[in-house]
Each structure stands twice: as C-alpha cells, then as structure tokens.
Design a protein around this motif. Structure first.
Motif, PDB file in Angstrom:
ATOM      1  N   LEU A   1       0.824  -1.210   0.000  1.00  0.00           N
ATOM      2  CA  LEU A   1       0.000   0.000   0.000  1.00  0.00           C
ATOM      3  C   LEU A   1       0.862   1.265   0.000  1.00  0.00           C
ATOM      4  CD1 LEU A   1      -2.825  -0.969   2.510  1.00  0.00           C
ATOM      5  CD2 LEU A   1      -2.951  -0.884   0.022  1.00  0.00           C
ATOM      6  N   GLY A   2       1.992   1.225   0.690  1.00  0.00           N
ATOM      7  CA  GLY A   2       2.898   2.365   0.693  1.00  0.00           C
ATOM      8  C   GLY A   2       3.456   2.657  -0.685  1.00  0.00           C
ATOM      9  N   ILE A   3       3.818   1.614  -1.402  1.00  0.00           N
ATOM     10  CA  ILE A   3       4.346   1.790  -2.762  1.00  0.00           C
ATOM     11  C   ILE A   3       3.262   2.319  -3.691  1.00  0.00           C
ATOM     12  CG2 ILE A   3       5.262   0.559  -4.774  1.00  0.00           C
ATOM     13  CD1 ILE A   3       6.706  -1.294  -2.717  1.00  0.00           C
ATOM     14  N   ILE A   4       2.064   1.753  -3.600  1.00  0.00           N
ATOM     15  CA  ILE A   4       0.953   2.219  -4.446  1.00  0.00           C
ATOM     16  C   ILE A   4       0.631   3.682  -4.146  1.00  0.00           C
ATOM     17  CG2 ILE A   4      -1.516   1.951  -4.903  1.00  0.00           C
ATOM     18  CD1 ILE A   4      -1.095  -1.082  -4.461  1.00  0.00           C
ATOM     19  N   GLY A   5       0.574   4.034  -2.855  1.00  0.00           N
ATOM     20  CA  GLY A   5       0.265   5.408  -2.478  1.00  0.00           C
ATOM     21  C   GLY A   5       1.325   6.400  -2.898  1.00  0.00           C
ATOM     22  N   THR A   6       2.577   5.975  -2.868  1.00  0.00           N
ATOM     23  CA  THR A   6       3.664   6.850  -3.299  1.00  0.00           C
ATOM     24  C   THR A   6       3.516   7.220  -4.769  1.00  0.00           C
ATOM     25  OG1 THR A   6       5.131   5.838  -1.676  1.00  0.00           O
ATOM     26  CG2 THR A   6       6.172   7.047  -3.451  1.00  0.00           C
ATOM     27  N   VAL A   7       3.071   6.279  -5.565  1.00  0.00           N
ATOM     28  CA  VAL A   7       2.877   6.529  -6.999  1.00  0.00           C
ATOM     29  C   VAL A   7       1.583   7.304  -7.249  1.00  0.00           C
ATOM     30  CG1 VAL A   7       2.491   5.397  -9.212  1.00  0.00           C
ATOM     31  CG2 VAL A   7       4.198   4.494  -7.638  1.00  0.00           C
ATOM     32  N   LYS A   8       0.537   6.990  -6.478  1.00  0.00           N
ATOM     33  CA  LYS A   8      -0.793   7.539  -6.737  1.00  0.00           C
ATOM     34  C   LYS A   8      -0.960   8.986  -6.317  1.00  0.00           C
ATOM     35  CE  LYS A   8      -5.548   7.099  -5.295  1.00  0.00           C
ATOM     36  NZ  LYS A   8      -6.415   6.641  -4.256  1.00  0.00           N
ATOM     37  N   TYR A   9      -0.523   9.340  -5.108  1.00  0.00           N
ATOM     38  CA  TYR A   9      -0.839  10.644  -4.539  1.00  0.00           C
ATOM     39  C   TYR A   9      -0.015  11.769  -5.138  1.00  0.00           C
ATOM     40  CZ  TYR A   9      -3.726   8.558  -0.909  1.00  0.00           C
ATOM     41  OH  TYR A   9      -4.697   7.901  -0.235  1.00  0.00           O
ATOM     42  N   LYS A  10      -0.656  12.931  -5.261  1.00  0.00           N
ATOM     43  CA  LYS A  10       0.024  14.146  -5.701  1.00  0.00           C
ATOM     44  C   LYS A  10       0.275  15.083  -4.526  1.00  0.00           C
ATOM     45  CE  LYS A  10      -1.983  13.902 -10.245  1.00  0.00           C
ATOM     46  NZ  LYS A  10      -3.321  13.411 -10.469  1.00  0.00           N
ATOM     47  N   THR A  11      -0.564  14.992  -3.487  1.00  0.00           N
ATOM     48  CA  THR A  11      -0.418  15.827  -2.298  1.00  0.00           C
ATOM     49  C   THR A  11       0.797  15.368  -1.496  1.00  0.00           C
ATOM     50  OG1 THR A  11      -2.819  16.026  -2.211  1.00  0.00           O
ATOM     51  CG2 THR A  11      -1.607  16.679  -0.248  1.00  0.00           C
ATOM     52  N   ALA A  12       1.660  16.306  -1.139  1.00  0.00           N
ATOM     53  CA  ALA A  12       2.910  15.959  -0.452  1.00  0.00           C
ATOM     54  C   ALA A  12       2.655  15.284   0.888  1.00  0.00           C
ATOM     55  CB  ALA A  12       3.752  17.209  -0.255  1.00  0.00           C
ATOM     56  N   LYS A  13       1.644  15.738   1.626  1.00  0.00           N
ATOM     57  CA  LYS A  13       1.355  15.166   2.938  1.00  0.00           C
ATOM     58  C   LYS A  13       0.984  13.684   2.826  1.00  0.00           C
ATOM     59  CE  LYS A  13      -1.601  15.868   6.939  1.00  0.00           C
ATOM     60  NZ  LYS A  13      -2.662  16.683   7.541  1.00  0.00           N
ATOM     61  N   LEU A  14       0.142  13.352   1.875  1.00  0.00           N
ATOM     62  CA  LEU A  14      -0.274  11.959   1.699  1.00  0.00           C
ATOM     63  C   LEU A  14       0.863  11.115   1.135  1.00  0.00           C
ATOM     64  CD1 LEU A  14      -3.861  12.558   0.310  1.00  0.00           C
ATOM     65  CD2 LEU A  14      -3.190  11.928   2.625  1.00  0.00           C
ATOM     66  N   LYS A  15       1.612  11.673   0.214  1.00  0.00           N
ATOM     67  CA  LYS A  15       2.756  10.955  -0.356  1.00  0.00           C
ATOM     68  C   LYS A  15       3.790  10.646   0.716  1.00  0.00           C
ATOM     69  CE  LYS A  15       4.068  11.879  -4.572  1.00  0.00           C
ATOM     70  NZ  LYS A  15       4.374  10.922  -5.607  1.00  0.00           N
ATOM     71  N   ASN A  16       4.038  11.608   1.625  1.00  0.00           N
ATOM     72  CA  ASN A  16       4.991  11.396   2.707  1.00  0.00           C
ATOM     73  C   ASN A  16       4.523  10.323   3.685  1.00  0.00           C
ATOM     74  OD1 ASN A  16       6.740  13.277   1.669  1.00  0.00           O
ATOM     75  ND2 ASN A  16       5.993  14.947   2.946  1.00  0.00           N
ATOM     76  N   LYS A  17       3.216  10.245   3.925  1.00  0.00           N
ATOM     77  CA  LYS A  17       2.690   9.176   4.780  1.00  0.00           C
ATOM     78  C   LYS A  17       2.989   7.816   4.164  1.00  0.00           C
ATOM     79  CE  LYS A  17      -1.230  10.428   7.602  1.00  0.00           C
ATOM     80  NZ  LYS A  17      -2.674  10.325   7.756  1.00  0.00           N
ATOM     81  N   CYS A  18       2.764   7.705   2.881  1.00  0.00           N
ATOM     82  CA  CYS A  18       3.008   6.431   2.196  1.00  0.00           C
ATOM     83  C   CYS A  18       4.496   6.103   2.148  1.00  0.00           C
ATOM     84  CB  CYS A  18       2.414   6.467   0.793  1.00  0.00           C
ATOM     85  SG  CYS A  18       0.619   6.529   0.799  1.00  0.00           S
TER      86      CYS A  18
END
Length: 103
Positions: A67-84
């Motif tokens: 899920l972290g890898i998928i979220g890193t690719v998916k999200y554009k918002t820095a806050k959400l990308k950093n969580k992943c």
C-alpha cells in the motif's frame, strides 16, 4: 473562521462545521465530496490509502509495504505521499523484527 449557520469557530481548512455539519464557504471542497463520508484532504484526494498504509505497515507489514508503494505513486499531495513513503520503511522494520522473533 466562524460558521455562517451556528456561529461556531472552525478551522480555516475545514470542509464542514464540526458542530452543525453545515458546509463551509471559501474552500476547495464540493458538497458531493463532503457528503460521501470519505476522509479527504483539501486538494480533494481521499486519504484512506495513506492511512491504511500506515496501519497495515505495523499490523501486516507486507500489505503495508504494498500500500505504501501504491500510495507513493498515486498521490500528488505531499502530505499523503509522505505518509506512504513513511509506511515503507516502517513495514520493512516491523517485518524484520517479526522474522527474528519467530525464527
């Protein structure tokens, strides 16, 4: 900022008043995205995947890693990308610790 309906003080980035539920003006939310019940960030992205990545990285590290890898690719918002991004090393560390504990 104050709610136009009940006068309660609310956060400037809030989509709705936490007291009466009235939609707040001057933000990037649409009424349909607020009424869906899904947790969202100001840019309109749902944060569910990022939250799940963090939780699963501790409970089920392999799922959290994916899920972290998928979220890193998916999200554009820095806050959400950093969580992943944070979920990835957490899941690796938890997985390694569990390997040594049960080996």
């Amino acid at each position: 900022m104050f709610c136009e309906k009940c006068g309660n003080e609310i956060n400037d980035s809030a989509a709705v008043c936490h007291k009466c539920g009235c939609p707040v003006e001057n933000n990037n939310f649409s009424p349909t995205s607020v009424s869906s019940g899904a947790p969202i960030i100001k840019d309109g992205e749902k944060r569910t995947l990022a939250d799940c990545a963090i939780v699963f990285s501790v409970l089920f590290p392999i799922v959290g890693l994916i899920l972290g890898i998928i979220g890193t690719v998916k999200y554009k918002t820095a806050k959400l990308k950093n969580k992943c991004i944070a979920a990835i090393p957490i899941s690796i560390v938890v997985w390694l610790i569990s390997m040594f504990m049960f080996w």
